[in-house]
Write an enzyme that holds these catalytic residues in place. Structure first.
Site, mmCIF file in Angstrom:
data_model
loop_
_atom_site.group_PDB
_atom_site.id
_atom_site.type_symbol
_atom_site.label_atom_id
_atom_site.label_comp_id
_atom_site.label_asym_id
_atom_site.label_seq_id
_atom_site.Cartn_x
_atom_site.Cartn_y
_atom_site.Cartn_z
ATOM 1 N N GLY A 291 -22.317 11.930 -56.887
ATOM 2 C CA GLY A 291 -23.011 10.675 -56.648
ATOM 3 C C GLY A 291 -22.676 9.624 -57.699
ATOM 4 O O GLY A 291 -21.554 9.555 -58.212
ATOM 5 N N SER A 292 -23.661 8.850 -58.046
ATOM 6 C CA SER A 292 -23.422 7.689 -58.907
ATOM 7 C C SER A 292 -23.068 8.039 -60.345
ATOM 8 O O SER A 292 -22.615 7.164 -61.087
ATOM 9 C CB SER A 292 -24.648 6.773 -58.888
ATOM 10 N N THR A 293 -23.254 9.293 -60.763
ATOM 11 C CA THR A 293 -22.814 9.652 -62.110
ATOM 12 C C THR A 293 -21.296 9.519 -62.237
ATOM 13 O O THR A 293 -20.774 9.299 -63.329
ATOM 14 C CB THR A 293 -23.236 11.089 -62.476
#
Length: 486
Positions: free
Chosen positions: A215-217
């Site tokens: 995801g956004s990591t």
């Protein structure tokens, strides 16, 4: 008469020579074959005839041996077995070994040649020295903080020391007690069947062996690629990105979880986790640039050992532009282990230099004399030092005034990045909540720890909040334990 006695003596001598030759054949040339024969029980009996060496955390053994009084005499015991199972693995008389128990089996079982100054003597005498010990890099307080934070939820935590690569915490949840598998008989077989049939997969080491969409990591990797490639030179400059963003070559619109992402800068996109901006930036970097950047962080590496093998984290090398846009925000086929994402945070914290993670500090003989020592090994530079410094600043803003405020620690500098990864058919599954971070005591020259947390069964009303609510508090507890231990 004397002649017949002489011939008889010659014949007896020949028989003696033949006997000695046969003994030598059996003992030397064919010993390996006999030893490997499944019908030969002696090697198994000898293996468990003496106590096994110990695995240590903070200098204290977390394993032991129990005299069972059976033919296979000594069974493995574990202290706080579920807490340390992702580190130790199991040592079973029925099912073999796993993780550190397997990787350091020669030391622990007493068969490693480094345990004796005269290994040839043990080969000739068919004996073996006492089992040695394996001292891990794990810190008990951090391990407990991670385990307590997950509280039985499905997920994992990996924490490393950025400057060295030492793995300081490695937790997978739910866990199991390896002592259930130590011996033989129906009890052990029933436990094995039950554990493998459990839908929660307690024997799966989620920190090392499970891969998730990050995801956004993953936007930290995309930001590093953009800065290193010169695609972004001013992190505060508007990016002229629409909201929603049309994926290249398609009519599909990529939305954001929150508001304020229209024409946002890269700094704002990291702080508020704007999908649109980072997807567009990934496309501008291009497939080759994104692949090279991801691989510098450790993606697509089949050979990572800690010393147990680690599943390969994936970033596709052949994608269309719309797929690249999604991959650049940690979706599509992008997958990562929690350890891999801890390595991403560690590279940022360590000025761009990425060290290979390792779990065993050193191995010793039974009396404490060192056999081998683990050590820091560089995997190369994941990004330029200036890029790492800029990303540190952006990650600090995430925690101070962005989507990761639940990771803040008074009196410490903390950088982080939230993430929520959709999965399942039509993204119908409950999102995975991620948080990656690093922490430095105020006034300290270097960050003490980098952490990655993933919670599988997190729930949230909107995407980016779940990383802050479900994963960031666990990361904060682990970072607090790391800072208090220094």
């Amino acid at each position: 008469m004397i002649r017949y006695i002489r011939w008889c003596a010659y014949f007896c001598a020949a028989l003696l020579v033949a006997l000695l030759v046969n003994v030598a054949r059996v003992q030397v040339w064919e010993s390996a074959a006999y030893g490997a024969n499944p019908a030969n029980k002696r090697p198994v009996i000898e293996r468990y005839a003496e106590p096994r060496g110990d695995i240590l955390v903070d200098g204290r053994p977390i394993t032991g041996s129990r005299d069972s009084g059976q033919l296979l005499r000594y069974e493995r015991t574990y202290k706080n077995g579920p807490l340390y199972a992702p580190v130790t693995g199991f040592s079973s008389q029925t099912y073999g070994t796993s993780f550190v128990e397997r990787a350091e089996d020669g030391i622990l079982s007493g068969t490693d040649s480094g345990l004796s100054a005269f290994p040839l003597w043990y080969d000739l005498s068919r004996g073996r020295p006492a089992g040695g010990n394996a001292l891990t890099t794990i810190r008990a307080s951090m391990q407990l903080a991670a385990y307590t934070g997950l509280a039985g939820k499905r997920g994992a935590v990996a924490a490393v020391e950025p400057a060295t690569g030492k793995i300081l915490a490695l937790v997978s949840s739910p866990s199991y007690d390896p002592a259930l598998l130590s011996g033989t008989g129906a009890r052990v077989k029933d436990a094995w069947t039950r554990l493998n049939a459990d839908p929660a997969k307690p024997m799966l080491n989620r920190a090392l062996r499970e891969t998730y969409p990050p995801g956004s990591t993953f936007k930290i990797v995309t930001a590093a690629a953009a800065l290193d490639a010169g695609v972004v030179t001013d992190v505060d400059a508007p990016t002229e990105t629409p909201d929603p963003y049309p994926l290249p070559g398609t009519s599909t619109l990529l939305p954001n979880a929150g508001t304020g992402c229209q024409d946002a800068s890269m700094a704002d996109a990291v702080q508020w986790s704007c999908n649109t901006v980072m997807a567009k930036i990934g496309v501008r970097v291009g497939l080759r640039g994104m692949v090279e950047a991801a691989e510098r962080f450790g993606f697509n590496d089949d050979g990572l050992r800690v010393p147990s093998w680690v599943s390969r984290s994936n970033f596709d090398t052949d994608m269309s532009q719309d797929q690249l846009a999604l991959s650049s925000i940690g979706q599509f086929n992008t997958k990562a282990t929690p350890l891999q994402m801890a390595m991403v945070a560690a590279a940022v914290a360590n000025g761009g230099e990425l060290n290979s993670p390792y779990l065993v500090e050193r191995t010793t003989q039974d009396d404490g004399d060192q056999v081998r020592r683990g050590g820091s090994r560089s995997l190369g530079r994941a990004m330029n030092p200036a890029t790492a410094m800029r990303l540190q600043q952006l990650m600090v803003k995430v925690v101070e005034d962005g989507t990761g405020r639940n990771a803040a620690i008074p009196g410490a500098v903390v950088g982080g990045k939230t993430g929520t990864a959709q999965h399942g058919v039509g993204n119908a599954g409950t999102p995975y909540a991620w948080f990656i971070s690093w922490a430095k005591a105020e006034g300290a020259p270097l960050p003490a720890v980098a952490v990655a947390v993933v919670v599988e069964d997190a729930s949230a009303d909107r995407g980016e909040i779940s990383g802050n609510l479900a994963a960031a508090p666990i990361a904060r507890a682990v970072m607090e334990a790391a800072l208090s231990a220094r």
